[in-house]
Scaffold this motif. Structure first.
Motif, short mmCIF file in Angstrom:
data_model
loop_
_atom_site.label_atom_id
_atom_site.label_comp_id
_atom_site.label_asym_id
_atom_site.label_seq_id
_atom_site.Cartn_x
_atom_site.Cartn_y
_atom_site.Cartn_z
N ASN A 47 -30.55 -34.61 55.31
CA ASN A 47 -31.51 -34.06 54.36
C ASN A 47 -31.04 -32.75 53.72
O ASN A 47 -31.78 -32.13 52.97
N THR A 48 -29.82 -32.32 54.04
CA THR A 48 -29.31 -31.05 53.53
C THR A 48 -28.02 -31.28 52.76
O THR A 48 -27.13 -31.97 53.23
N GLU A 49 -27.95 -30.71 51.54
CA GLU A 49 -26.75 -30.82 50.71
C GLU A 49 -26.25 -29.42 50.37
O GLU A 49 -27.05 -28.51 50.13
N TYR A 50 -24.94 -29.28 50.31
CA TYR A 50 -24.32 -28.00 49.99
C TYR A 50 -23.51 -28.12 48.70
O TYR A 50 -22.81 -29.09 48.51
N ILE B 60 -27.88 -24.36 48.49
CA ILE B 60 -28.13 -25.24 49.63
C ILE B 60 -29.46 -25.91 49.31
O ILE B 60 -30.47 -25.24 49.08
N THR B 61 -29.48 -27.23 49.26
CA THR B 61 -30.68 -27.99 48.93
C THR B 61 -31.07 -28.81 50.14
O THR B 61 -30.25 -29.51 50.73
N SER B 62 -32.35 -28.71 50.52
CA SER B 62 -32.82 -29.42 51.70
C SER B 62 -34.15 -30.10 51.40
O SER B 62 -35.00 -29.54 50.71
N GLN B 63 -34.31 -31.32 51.91
CA GLN B 63 -35.57 -32.04 51.77
C GLN B 63 -36.33 -31.97 53.09
O GLN B 63 -35.75 -32.10 54.16
N PHE C 160 -36.36 -27.77 49.02
CA PHE C 160 -36.08 -26.33 49.04
C PHE C 160 -34.67 -26.11 48.54
O PHE C 160 -33.73 -26.76 48.99
N LYS C 161 -34.53 -25.16 47.60
CA LYS C 161 -33.23 -24.85 47.03
C LYS C 161 -32.97 -23.36 47.22
O LYS C 161 -33.75 -22.54 46.76
N THR C 162 -31.90 -23.03 47.93
CA THR C 162 -31.59 -21.64 48.27
C THR C 162 -30.22 -21.28 47.69
O THR C 162 -29.27 -22.03 47.86
N GLU C 163 -30.16 -20.12 47.04
CA GLU C 163 -28.87 -19.65 46.52
C GLU C 163 -27.98 -19.23 47.69
O GLU C 163 -28.44 -18.64 48.65
N ARG C 164 -26.71 -19.55 47.59
CA ARG C 164 -25.77 -19.19 48.64
C ARG C 164 -25.31 -17.75 48.54
O ARG C 164 -24.90 -17.15 49.52
N LYS C 165 -25.40 -17.17 47.34
CA LYS C 165 -25.00 -15.79 47.16
C LYS C 165 -26.01 -14.90 47.90
O LYS C 165 -27.21 -15.01 47.70
N VAL C 166 -25.51 -14.01 48.72
CA VAL C 166 -26.39 -13.12 49.48
C VAL C 166 -26.94 -12.05 48.54
O VAL C 166 -26.18 -11.35 47.87
N PRO C 167 -28.29 -11.92 48.46
CA PRO C 167 -28.88 -10.94 47.56
C PRO C 167 -28.81 -9.52 48.14
O PRO C 167 -28.22 -9.30 49.19
#
Length: 137
Positions: A30-33, A38-41, A68-75
């Motif tokens: 359920n997780t794609e990179y 990072i996209t997760s269902q 859920f879609k999360t940016e990999r770049k650390v803010p």
């Protein structure tokens, strides 16, 4: 974990591994990179319970899927505000951020814009629920 036994009591000393610059990957179907995200269902399962025409109870399984879609770049580094007293402090913080970003949202009646007055005027308002027409009371 490292265990030490001392005078009939068990003392647990956790040895925390250091992963400062290590890549962390969840091996799940359920997780794609990608390079950017990072996209997760996630499937949320619940049960809706209704009363049947005959007076019995009917349980209907319900499933909602969220992505859920999360940016990999650390803010930027965040700040923990200790002692803000739960919901009041978080409401003030959210209000400050909403005003700084100039957030807007659409209601049934109009387009609303963030302002500091909402927190002040709404602090004396109590919502009881909905009446038979679905209107807020």
């Amino acid at each position: 974990m490292q265990f030490e036994e001392e005078k009939n009591s068990l003392i647990v000393n956790e040895v925390a591994p250091t992963f400062v610059n290590s890549e962390f990957i969840v091996a799940s179907p359920n997780t794609e990179y990608s390079e950017e995200y990072i996209t997760s269902q996630y499937s949320y399962r619940t049960t809706k319970v209704i009363k049947s025409d005959s007076g019995g109870i009917v349980a209907i399984p319900k499933e909602d899927t969220f992505v859920f879609k999360t940016e990999r770049k650390v803010p930027k580094t965040g700040v923990m505000l200790v002692g803000w007293a739960g919901c009041n402090g978080s409401t003030v913080t959210a209000g400050v951020i909403a005003n700084r970003l100039g957030l807007t949202w659409q209601t049934k009646e109009k387009l609303c814009q963030a302002d500091y007055l909402g927190s002040i005027t709404q602090s004396a308002t109590v919502r009881l629920g909905l009446n038979e027409c679905g209107e807020s009371v």
